[in-house]
Design an enzyme around this catalytic site. Sequence first.
Site, PDB file in Angstrom:
ATOM      1  CB  THR A  97      33.534 -32.562 -12.429  1.00 19.07           C
ATOM      2  OG1 THR A  97      32.974 -31.645 -11.479  1.00 19.07           O
ATOM      3  CG2 THR A  97      33.116 -32.150 -13.841  1.00 19.07           C
ATOM      4  CE1 TYR A 174      14.049 -37.061  -3.439  1.00 20.03           C
ATOM      5  CE2 TYR A 174      15.818 -38.669  -3.518  1.00 20.03           C
ATOM      6  CZ  TYR A 174      14.869 -37.910  -4.159  1.00 20.03           C
ATOM      7  OH  TYR A 174      14.735 -37.986  -5.513  1.00 20.03           O
ATOM      8  CG  HIS A 188      30.527 -24.491  -5.946  1.00 25.10           C
ATOM      9  ND1 HIS A 188      30.311 -24.190  -7.263  1.00 25.10           N
ATOM     10  CD2 HIS A 188      31.254 -25.623  -5.949  1.00 25.10           C
ATOM     11  CE1 HIS A 188      30.868 -25.103  -8.027  1.00 25.10           C
ATOM     12  NE2 HIS A 188      31.441 -25.978  -7.251  1.00 25.10           N
TER      13      HIS A 188
END
EC number: 2.1.2.2
Length: 295
Positions: A97, A174, A188
């Site tokens: 999103t 990575y 978040h």
Amino acid sequence: MSVPSIPIVKQQFSPKFPRLPSSSLYPSSQSQNLNVPSGAFHPISIVHKEVCSSSCKRIWCSSSSSSTAEPKEGHEVRAQVTVRRKKLGVFVSGGGTNFRAIHEATKRGSLHGDVLVLVTNKSDCGGAEYARNNGIPVILYHISKDESNGSDLVDTLRKFEVDFILLAGYLNLYQWNDPSLQKIYIQHSSITSSSFWRQGIHGMKVHKAVIASGARFSGPTIHFVDEHYDTGRILAQRVVPVQANDTVEELAARVLKEEHQLYVEVVEALCEERVVWRQDGVPLIQSKENPNEFR
């Protein structure tokens, strides 16, 4: 927020990859160790639009897609430096999103950049489907045990001449030993305590943890990526109140709404070269309207 007491060091935050001949701009679908869906790579039309860069000496800057943008009445124009349109690579593992919000901002002209490629470790995720539906090349990439530094992927991104990598709901870590590969990440978190997002808690679990802790505020945090999970320098945050009767789903929805807006604003600042660094190494975003104001 004015920061008059701490000197600001203006640094160009635009790493440049070696330019390749136009015939090799789009990598072959047979790249070694890269599972690239057949036909995934389509030329993307890059529309070069001029905007003036943000600098400490500049009074006015417009990121409007219109080439006839004018400064507001009463504003003095001291300098206008052309900033090229930035090339973005987005990494997703889920619905994507935030990726959609960024791509839509590029289409409506509020963001001075273009998404050239999407990288995912899940070929059937929502973000990959959206990219394919919008003609954006998709790279399916899984790091192998004997190739821990992601060099294959770095080489491929160089062929796209990517300026910035945006991690939008991408959870793999990575350790790319390449200082020119600049990355930012959205997560978040509870802005009152970073412990929620430095314990490897992701998705709905972080909102559940925030509510259970009794925290009165939550919100999205955007930070740069380093070699560890969630330890990079914080670039932007936004406050979202936690209501007394909040469910996990209700809090998550409010945070996500702010997250989409904040991430787009941060990428706009990156593309317009309005990210500056204090002498103590803290990154700040320079105001469009007043180059002496930062947040």
